[in-house]
Write a protein that holds these residues in place. Structure first.
Motif, PDB file in Angstrom:
ATOM      1  N   ARG A  44      99.775  70.576 -22.587  1.00  0.00           N
ATOM      2  CA  ARG A  44      99.222  71.018 -23.875  1.00  0.00           C
ATOM      3  C   ARG A  44      98.384  69.919 -24.538  1.00  0.00           C
ATOM      4  NH1 ARG A  44     104.674  73.359 -24.857  1.00  0.00           N
ATOM      5  NH2 ARG A  44     104.509  75.509 -24.162  1.00  0.00           N
ATOM      6  N   ILE A  45      98.830  68.683 -24.420  1.00  0.00           N
ATOM      7  CA  ILE A  45      98.066  67.557 -24.963  1.00  0.00           C
ATOM      8  C   ILE A  45      96.714  67.473 -24.264  1.00  0.00           C
ATOM      9  CG2 ILE A  45      97.957  65.028 -25.090  1.00  0.00           C
ATOM     10  CD1 ILE A  45     101.064  65.131 -25.480  1.00  0.00           C
ATOM     11  N   ARG A  46      96.717  67.624 -22.946  1.00  0.00           N
ATOM     12  CA  ARG A  46      95.474  67.566 -22.166  1.00  0.00           C
ATOM     13  C   ARG A  46      94.550  68.712 -22.556  1.00  0.00           C
ATOM     14  NH1 ARG A  46      94.077  69.046 -16.310  1.00  0.00           N
ATOM     15  NH2 ARG A  46      92.491  67.534 -15.777  1.00  0.00           N
ATOM     16  N   TRP A  47      95.103  69.930 -22.642  1.00  0.00           N
ATOM     17  CA  TRP A  47      94.286  71.093 -23.011  1.00  0.00           C
ATOM     18  C   TRP A  47      93.655  70.902 -24.380  1.00  0.00           C
ATOM     19  CZ3 TRP A  47      98.737  75.013 -21.812  1.00  0.00           C
ATOM     20  CH2 TRP A  47      98.957  75.063 -20.428  1.00  0.00           C
ATOM     21  N   ALA A  48      94.431  70.389 -25.331  1.00  0.00           N
ATOM     22  CA  ALA A  48      93.913  70.183 -26.684  1.00  0.00           C
ATOM     23  C   ALA A  48      92.790  69.146 -26.679  1.00  0.00           C
ATOM     24  CB  ALA A  48      95.031  69.758 -27.626  1.00  0.00           C
ATOM     25  N   ALA A  49      92.937  68.102 -25.887  1.00  0.00           N
ATOM     26  CA  ALA A  49      91.895  67.077 -25.804  1.00  0.00           C
ATOM     27  C   ALA A  49      90.616  67.657 -25.207  1.00  0.00           C
ATOM     28  CB  ALA A  49      92.384  65.889 -24.977  1.00  0.00           C
ATOM     29  N   ILE A  50      90.764  68.478 -24.175  1.00  0.00           N
ATOM     30  CA  ILE A  50      89.602  69.128 -23.564  1.00  0.00           C
ATOM     31  C   ILE A  50      88.939  70.060 -24.572  1.00  0.00           C
ATOM     32  CG2 ILE A  50      88.916  70.828 -21.812  1.00  0.00           C
ATOM     33  CD1 ILE A  50      90.994  69.426 -19.935  1.00  0.00           C
ATOM     34  N   ALA A  51      89.742  70.831 -25.290  1.00  0.00           N
ATOM     35  CA  ALA A  51      89.197  71.743 -26.311  1.00  0.00           C
ATOM     36  C   ALA A  51      88.470  70.963 -27.403  1.00  0.00           C
ATOM     37  CB  ALA A  51      90.317  72.596 -26.903  1.00  0.00           C
ATOM     38  N   GLU A  52      89.018  69.818 -27.783  1.00  0.00           N
ATOM     39  CA  GLU A  52      88.378  68.986 -28.802  1.00  0.00           C
ATOM     40  C   GLU A  52      87.018  68.489 -28.321  1.00  0.00           C
ATOM     41  OE1 GLU A  52      89.241  64.756 -31.051  1.00  0.00           O
ATOM     42  OE2 GLU A  52      90.955  65.967 -30.447  1.00  0.00           O
ATOM     43  N   LEU A  53      86.968  68.013 -27.092  1.00  0.00           N
ATOM     44  CA  LEU A  53      85.694  67.559 -26.525  1.00  0.00           C
ATOM     45  C   LEU A  53      84.673  68.700 -26.512  1.00  0.00           C
ATOM     46  CD1 LEU A  53      87.016  65.463 -23.519  1.00  0.00           C
ATOM     47  CD2 LEU A  53      85.860  64.566 -25.556  1.00  0.00           C
ATOM     48  N   HIS A  54      85.134  69.873 -26.104  1.00  0.00           N
ATOM     49  CA  HIS A  54      84.250  71.032 -26.027  1.00  0.00           C
ATOM     50  C   HIS A  54      83.771  71.444 -27.416  1.00  0.00           C
ATOM     51  CE1 HIS A  54      83.166  75.292 -25.092  1.00  0.00           C
ATOM     52  NE2 HIS A  54      82.601  74.675 -24.071  1.00  0.00           N
ATOM     53  N   SER A  55      84.661  71.439 -28.397  1.00  0.00           N
ATOM     54  CA  SER A  55      84.272  71.831 -29.755  1.00  0.00           C
ATOM     55  C   SER A  55      83.328  70.816 -30.399  1.00  0.00           C
ATOM     56  CB  SER A  55      85.505  72.042 -30.636  1.00  0.00           C
ATOM     57  OG  SER A  55      86.119  70.809 -30.944  1.00  0.00           O
ATOM     58  N   GLU A  56      83.363  69.591 -29.907  1.00  0.00           N
ATOM     59  CA  GLU A  56      82.441  68.556 -30.393  1.00  0.00           C
ATOM     60  C   GLU A  56      81.078  68.648 -29.716  1.00  0.00           C
ATOM     61  OE1 GLU A  56      84.609  64.930 -29.739  1.00  0.00           O
ATOM     62  OE2 GLU A  56      85.853  65.230 -31.520  1.00  0.00           O
ATOM     63  N   GLY A  57      80.934  69.632 -28.809  1.00  0.00           N
ATOM     64  CA  GLY A  57      79.635  69.873 -28.190  1.00  0.00           C
ATOM     65  C   GLY A  57      79.469  69.414 -26.761  1.00  0.00           C
ATOM     66  N   MET A  58      80.502  68.838 -26.171  1.00  0.00           N
ATOM     67  CA  MET A  58      80.373  68.401 -24.793  1.00  0.00           C
ATOM     68  C   MET A  58      80.447  69.627 -23.869  1.00  0.00           C
ATOM     69  SD  MET A  58      82.512  65.467 -22.655  1.00  0.00           S
ATOM     70  CE  MET A  58      82.153  64.174 -23.839  1.00  0.00           C
ATOM     71  N   ALA A  59      79.531  69.716 -22.934  1.00  0.00           N
ATOM     72  CA  ALA A  59      79.490  70.834 -21.996  1.00  0.00           C
ATOM     73  C   ALA A  59      80.660  70.755 -21.017  1.00  0.00           C
ATOM     74  CB  ALA A  59      78.177  70.824 -21.228  1.00  0.00           C
ATOM     75  N   MET A  60      81.077  71.923 -20.536  1.00  0.00           N
ATOM     76  CA  MET A  60      82.205  71.960 -19.600  1.00  0.00           C
ATOM     77  C   MET A  60      81.928  71.118 -18.356  1.00  0.00           C
ATOM     78  SD  MET A  60      84.053  75.682 -19.716  1.00  0.00           S
ATOM     79  CE  MET A  60      82.636  76.662 -19.282  1.00  0.00           C
ATOM     80  N   ALA A  61      80.701  71.167 -17.857  1.00  0.00           N
ATOM     81  CA  ALA A  61      80.366  70.386 -16.665  1.00  0.00           C
ATOM     82  C   ALA A  61      80.510  68.888 -16.921  1.00  0.00           C
ATOM     83  CB  ALA A  61      78.947  70.710 -16.209  1.00  0.00           C
ATOM     84  N   GLU A  62      80.110  68.440 -18.110  1.00  0.00           N
ATOM     85  CA  GLU A  62      80.236  67.021 -18.434  1.00  0.00           C
ATOM     86  C   GLU A  62      81.699  66.618 -18.601  1.00  0.00           C
ATOM     87  OE1 GLU A  62      78.815  63.595 -21.604  1.00  0.00           O
ATOM     88  OE2 GLU A  62      78.121  65.650 -21.897  1.00  0.00           O
ATOM     89  N   ILE A  63      82.477  67.477 -19.263  1.00  0.00           N
ATOM     90  CA  ILE A  63      83.915  67.195 -19.401  1.00  0.00           C
ATOM     91  C   ILE A  63      84.535  67.067 -18.017  1.00  0.00           C
ATOM     92  CG2 ILE A  63      86.148  68.092 -20.186  1.00  0.00           C
ATOM     93  CD1 ILE A  63      84.550  69.571 -22.435  1.00  0.00           C
ATOM     94  N   ALA A  64      84.214  68.021 -17.157  1.00  0.00           N
ATOM     95  CA  ALA A  64      84.762  68.016 -15.795  1.00  0.00           C
ATOM     96  C   ALA A  64      84.423  66.723 -15.066  1.00  0.00           C
ATOM     97  CB  ALA A  64      84.236  69.221 -15.023  1.00  0.00           C
ATOM     98  N   GLU A  65      83.171  66.324 -15.163  1.00  0.00           N
ATOM     99  CA  GLU A  65      82.741  65.099 -14.492  1.00  0.00           C
ATOM    100  C   GLU A  65      83.456  63.875 -15.053  1.00  0.00           C
ATOM    101  OE1 GLU A  65      78.708  62.431 -14.059  1.00  0.00           O
ATOM    102  OE2 GLU A  65      78.490  64.612 -14.210  1.00  0.00           O
ATOM    103  N   ARG A  66      83.578  63.803 -16.370  1.00  0.00           N
ATOM    104  CA  ARG A  66      84.182  62.637 -17.022  1.00  0.00           C
ATOM    105  C   ARG A  66      85.667  62.501 -16.720  1.00  0.00           C
ATOM    106  NH1 ARG A  66      81.106  61.074 -21.800  1.00  0.00           N
ATOM    107  NH2 ARG A  66      82.620  59.424 -22.005  1.00  0.00           N
ATOM    108  N   ILE A  67      86.388  63.645 -16.574  1.00  0.00           N
ATOM    109  CA  ILE A  67      87.835  63.550 -16.339  1.00  0.00           C
ATOM    110  C   ILE A  67      88.209  63.806 -14.877  1.00  0.00           C
ATOM    111  CG2 ILE A  67      88.385  64.083 -18.736  1.00  0.00           C
ATOM    112  CD1 ILE A  67      89.282  66.872 -17.824  1.00  0.00           C
TER     113      ILE A  67
END
Length: 89
Positions: A44-67
């Motif tokens: 849940r902590i991980r999901w929330a962090a991913i959601a936060e990154l996404h809501s701040e405008g980071m694209a899913m592909a970039e999130i995926a690459e970064r993590i």
């Protein structure tokens, strides 16, 4: 686990390895149980962090690459986070 940010696991394992045999056996078992018992909370902590990154405008592909996961895994994390948030409200 492919990475150990901040050396959390490595530090714990190094501490356990320095203990006398009986304490080492008991502590290793307790550590395994604690980690397994917290897997949903950690997810849940991980999901929330991913959601936060996404809501701040980071694209899913970039999130995926970064993590270090696939964009599909990011999408599943976002869905899981939104389902969990909806069920808690």
């Amino acid at each position: 686990m492919t990475s150990d940010p901040g050396g959390l696991v490595a530090t714990t394992v190094a501490s356990i390895e320095q203990m006398p045999a009986l304490e080492r056996a008991l502590s290793a078992a307790a550590f395994i149980a604690a980690v397994q018992g917290e897997d949903r909370r950690i997810a849940r902590i991980r999901w929330a962090a991913i959601a936060e990154l996404h809501s701040e405008g980071m694209a899913m592909a970039e999130i995926a690459e970064r993590i270090g996961v696939t964009p599909g895994a990011v999408d599943l994390a976002l869905q899981s986070h939104h389902r969990g948030a909806a069920s808690r409200s």
